[in-house]
Motif scaffolding. Structure first.
Motif, PDB file in Angstrom:
ATOM      1  N   ALA A  18       0.830  -1.206   0.000  1.00  0.00           N
ATOM      2  CA  ALA A  18       0.000   0.000   0.000  1.00  0.00           C
ATOM      3  C   ALA A  18       0.863   1.254   0.000  1.00  0.00           C
ATOM      4  O   ALA A  18       0.549   2.249  -0.677  1.00  0.00           O
ATOM      5  CB  ALA A  18      -0.923  -0.007   1.216  1.00  0.00           C
ATOM      6  N   ALA A  19       1.984   1.225   0.739  1.00  0.00           N
ATOM      7  CA  ALA A  19       2.877   2.385   0.787  1.00  0.00           C
ATOM      8  C   ALA A  19       3.508   2.645  -0.573  1.00  0.00           C
ATOM      9  O   ALA A  19       3.565   3.796  -1.045  1.00  0.00           O
ATOM     10  CB  ALA A  19       3.966   2.158   1.839  1.00  0.00           C
ATOM     11  N   ALA A  20       3.998   1.585  -1.220  1.00  0.00           N
ATOM     12  CA  ALA A  20       4.611   1.746  -2.543  1.00  0.00           C
ATOM     13  C   ALA A  20       3.599   2.260  -3.557  1.00  0.00           C
ATOM     14  O   ALA A  20       3.894   3.136  -4.375  1.00  0.00           O
ATOM     15  CB  ALA A  20       5.209   0.415  -2.999  1.00  0.00           C
ATOM     16  N   LEU A  21       2.378   1.709  -3.510  1.00  0.00           N
ATOM     17  CA  LEU A  21       1.334   2.138  -4.437  1.00  0.00           C
ATOM     18  C   LEU A  21       0.969   3.604  -4.207  1.00  0.00           C
ATOM     19  O   LEU A  21       0.795   4.375  -5.169  1.00  0.00           O
ATOM     20  CB  LEU A  21       0.103   1.255  -4.267  1.00  0.00           C
ATOM     21  N   ALA A  22       0.861   4.011  -2.945  1.00  0.00           N
ATOM     22  CA  ALA A  22       0.498   5.393  -2.631  1.00  0.00           C
ATOM     23  C   ALA A  22       1.532   6.372  -3.172  1.00  0.00           C
ATOM     24  O   ALA A  22       1.181   7.413  -3.747  1.00  0.00           O
ATOM     25  CB  ALA A  22       0.343   5.563  -1.120  1.00  0.00           C
ATOM     26  N   VAL A  23       2.814   6.051  -3.001  1.00  0.00           N
ATOM     27  CA  VAL A  23       3.873   6.934  -3.509  1.00  0.00           C
ATOM     28  C   VAL A  23       3.759   7.084  -5.017  1.00  0.00           C
ATOM     29  O   VAL A  23       3.861   8.194  -5.568  1.00  0.00           O
ATOM     30  CB  VAL A  23       5.260   6.398  -3.117  1.00  0.00           C
ATOM     31  N   MET A  24       3.531   5.970  -5.715  1.00  0.00           N
ATOM     32  CA  MET A  24       3.474   6.031  -7.168  1.00  0.00           C
ATOM     33  C   MET A  24       2.221   6.751  -7.674  1.00  0.00           C
ATOM     34  O   MET A  24       2.274   7.491  -8.662  1.00  0.00           O
ATOM     35  CB  MET A  24       3.543   4.617  -7.750  1.00  0.00           C
ATOM     36  N   LEU A  25       1.094   6.570  -7.008  1.00  0.00           N
ATOM     37  CA  LEU A  25      -0.131   7.250  -7.437  1.00  0.00           C
ATOM     38  C   LEU A  25      -0.039   8.758  -7.206  1.00  0.00           C
ATOM     39  O   LEU A  25      -0.489   9.552  -8.043  1.00  0.00           O
ATOM     40  CB  LEU A  25      -1.337   6.669  -6.708  1.00  0.00           C
ATOM     41  N   VAL A  26       0.524   9.157  -6.085  1.00  0.00           N
ATOM     42  CA  VAL A  26       0.708  10.586  -5.832  1.00  0.00           C
ATOM     43  C   VAL A  26       1.666  11.177  -6.869  1.00  0.00           C
ATOM     44  O   VAL A  26       1.432  12.267  -7.418  1.00  0.00           O
ATOM     45  CB  VAL A  26       1.241  10.828  -4.404  1.00  0.00           C
ATOM     46  N   THR A  27       2.744  10.459  -7.162  1.00  0.00           N
ATOM     47  CA  THR A  27       3.706  10.928  -8.165  1.00  0.00           C
ATOM     48  C   THR A  27       3.055  11.027  -9.534  1.00  0.00           C
ATOM     49  O   THR A  27       3.297  11.985 -10.291  1.00  0.00           O
ATOM     50  CB  THR A  27       4.918   9.982  -8.233  1.00  0.00           C
ATOM     51  N   PHE A  28       2.220  10.057  -9.877  1.00  0.00           N
ATOM     52  CA  PHE A  28       1.520  10.091 -11.157  1.00  0.00           C
ATOM     53  C   PHE A  28       0.633  11.325 -11.250  1.00  0.00           C
ATOM     54  O   PHE A  28       0.596  12.007 -12.290  1.00  0.00           O
ATOM     55  CB  PHE A  28       0.681   8.823 -11.316  1.00  0.00           C
ATOM     56  N   ALA A  29      -0.096  11.633 -10.181  1.00  0.00           N
ATOM     57  CA  ALA A  29      -0.970  12.805 -10.184  1.00  0.00           C
ATOM     58  C   ALA A  29      -0.162  14.085 -10.394  1.00  0.00           C
ATOM     59  O   ALA A  29      -0.574  14.980 -11.156  1.00  0.00           O
ATOM     60  CB  ALA A  29      -1.749  12.875  -8.873  1.00  0.00           C
TER      61      ALA A  29
END
Length: 272
Positions: A18-29
């Motif tokens: 979940a932490a890795a996914l959150a970092v990548m989704l925020v970066t994508f945004a």
């Protein structure tokens, strides 16, 4: 033999994902907003730092505190240094040519394609490669010689990365070196001191997990995958393909080790 908390480790895997996914989704945004996807490279180091921090919190009451603090600190130092370095290097530049070429082939939305092929893939790799960091935090018992050997190897790796990056930055900053091949300092001993440093960092973190045979078994895939990425994937092979046509690069490759640091060869040697 040090006990390994399998149940807690399994639960922690979900939190780290979940932490890795959150970092990548925020970066994508953020990338969609600014129109440049190269910032995902900054998120690579941040993702590992986030996973280490979340796993440290999730492993409370299970692993040895000294080992938990050590592996978290080492991962964060490596990840944040890398993120800052990449952010500074890319400041003021447009899209990375690698991503531009990839997104030019997108069958539909470039952003949706980038999300699938870059962000989610890198998030999965962060989770996979960080397995030694996660596993080490659930190992009980005091650190052994393996932990300190791993720490020493990590220090060697970070040193190669930091020194190599600094040497290259100074070389490029001199207008007299425009278009020239960097072949000084650590770069005279290996064509990729930063990639060799990454190699040492992740094998070092794996050694810290080796205080438990179970932790070692579940996480050995991490340094193997990282080694393949560095030598056969998006690291050495891709960069050398990009550099192949640069004037002087063939001669540099002929005298300089392709990965492991070695004394420069004679000018007539074949490239490795």
């Amino acid at each position: 033999m040090n006990a390994f908390a399998w149940g807690a480790f399994a639960a922690g895997l979900a939190w780290s994902a979940a932490a890795a996914l959150a970092v990548m989704l925020v970066t994508f945004a953020v990338a969609v907003r600014v129109g440049v996807h190269r910032i995902v490279d900054v998120a690579w180091g941040i993702g590992f730092t986030a996973v280490a921090a979340v796993t440290f919190a999730a492993s409370t009451g299970h692993g040895d505190l000294v080992r938990r603090l050590l592996v978290t600190a080492l991962t964060a130092l490596w990840g944040l240094r890398l993120a800052v370095h990449i952010a500074r290097r890319g400041r003021g530049h447009g899209e990375d040519p690698r991503y531009e070429a990839m997104l030019a082939k997108a069958p539909g939305s470039r952003n949706a394609y980038a999300l699938r092929k870059v962000y989610l893939l890198q998030g999965a790799l962060v989770w996979l490669v960080s397995l030694p960091v996660q596993a080490a935090q659930y190992v009980s018992g005091p650190p052994s010689a393996l932990t300190w050997a791993g720490t020493a190897l990590w220090v060697v790796g970070l040193g190669f990365e930091a020194v190599g990056d600094a040497q290259l930055a100074r070389f490029k900053a001199d207008p007299a070196h425009r278009g020239a091949i960097m072949d000084r300092g650590l770069w005279a001993w290996t064509r990729h001191p930063n990639y060799f440093g990454d190699f040492c960092v992740w094998w070092g973190l794996f050694l810290i997990a080796c205080d438990s045979p179970e932790a070692a078994a579940v996480s050995v895939v991490s340094p193997v995958v990282m080694s393949l990425l560095l030598t056969q994937g998006s690291g050495k092979r891709l960069l050398e393909r990009h550099m192949a046509d640069r004037p002087g690069y063939a001669e540099y490759a002929a005298r300089t080790s392709g990965f492991l640091p070695l004394p420069p060869k004679g000018s007539g040697a074949a490239p490795s």
